[in-house]
Scaffold this active site. Structure first.
Site, PDB file in Angstrom:
ATOM      1  N   CYS A   1      -5.270   6.296  -3.694  1.00 50.08           N
ATOM      2  CA  CYS A   1      -4.516   4.980  -3.499  1.00 50.08           C
ATOM      3  C   CYS A   1      -3.198   5.083  -4.461  1.00 50.08           C
ATOM      4  O   CYS A   1      -2.977   5.365  -5.220  1.00 50.08           O
ATOM      5  CB  CYS A   1      -5.137   3.690  -4.588  1.00 50.08           C
ATOM      6  SG  CYS A   1      -4.532   2.078  -4.824  1.00 50.08           S
TER       7      CYS A   1
ATOM      8  N   CYS B   1       0.772  -1.148  -0.162  1.00 51.41           N
ATOM      9  CA  CYS B   1      -0.027   0.102   0.297  1.00 51.41           C
ATOM     10  C   CYS B   1       0.858   1.261  -0.095  1.00 51.41           C
ATOM     11  O   CYS B   1       1.624   1.501   1.043  1.00 51.41           O
ATOM     12  CB  CYS B   1      -1.050  -0.099   1.163  1.00 51.41           C
ATOM     13  SG  CYS B   1      -1.958   1.577   1.531  1.00 51.41           S
TER      14      CYS B   1
END
Length: 260
Positions: free
Chosen positions: A199, A74
């Protein structure tokens, strides 16, 4: 038992962070992780991270998706955990840490609220129809889109994420509109199973896909706007591989507390 936690956000991508540097990480209760990330019955977050010690690096990052399952890399989470490490006094202005996709270098501003995170090199991009598919630490699907502000990202993204090609392993689905001086990006994230405000691995994938789409090479800087703010991507591209890749953006503490 009470758990001390910290809530961070990076361009609206929000995370629960827990300091686990004094003991080994084992017997994770995935149902508890899911509960803590729940926005109605928990703290609320796109994911949860533990920071642990590592013999060869400043620290190690362990990332869990909001569904409670161990996640892939991530990017915004990586930037937030760097800010967390600075807050804990583990690092100062630079760091080398370990994540699920390997080692990462990062540098952080003096006030601890802006992080430049080096991402993995990428040398493979494929096509699925008109869309681009690549892995920037997590798998991504990138589709060019007009009138993106009006797109139903949840339903369009979900239909791609769960189609026969991607249903088994899942994929993050990014829609991008080229605004000329910046890219506007919206993302449906697997693991969250919804649209998120940002994101990190997604905008990195988008910047690479657009560079390939436009046949750009050299040192490329890309300004990206997401629902949660502004992010910058930098990399070198020689037409074959993307190297010296940096994901740059805000990483801020929202609040801290304890939960039973």
């Amino acid at each position: 038992m009470k758990i001390n936690f910290y809530k961070y956000q990076g361009a609206g991508n929000d995370f629960i962070l827990i300091d686990h540097t004094t003991s080994s990480l084992e017997n994770i209760d995935n149902q508890l992780v899911e509960q803590l990330c729940h926005r109605r019955f928990g703290i609320g977050a796109d994911g949860l991270m533990f920071i642990t010690k590592h013999e060869d690096y400043d620290f190690e990052m362990h990332y869990f998706n909001a569904d409670g399952k161990l996640g892939s890399m991530c990017g915004n989470g990586g930037r937030c955990i760097v800010a967390f490490a600075k807050q804990l006094g583990i690092i100062d202005r630079e760091t080398n840490f370990l994540a699920v996709d390997g080692p990462h270098y990062a540098r952080i501003s003096e006030n601890g609220e802006w992080v430049d995170l080096q991402m993995i090199d990428v040398d493979t991009i494929t096509k699925d129809g008109e869309a681009y598919v690549l892995n920037t630490g997590s798998p991504h699907y990138v589709a060019l889109q007009s009138d993106l502000k009006d797109l139903d990202v949840f339903h369009e993204g979900k239909s791609i994420r769960y189609n026969s090609t991607y249903a088994e392993k899942g994929i993050n689905v990014n829609f991008v509109e080229d605004k000329g001086d910046h890219l506007f990006v919206r993302t449906y994230e697997r693991g969250v199973e919804d649209e998120t405000y940002a994101c990190g691995t997604g905008v990195t994938a988008v910047a690479m896909a657009i560079a390939k789409h436009k046949n750009q090479t050299g040192h490329i800087k890309t300004d990206i706007k997401v629902l949660g703010g502004d992010i910058k991507i930098e990399f070198d591209y020689d037409g074959k591989a993307f190297t010296n890749v940096f994901l740059c953006g805000p990483a801020k503490l929202v609040f801290e507390g304890e939960v039973e």
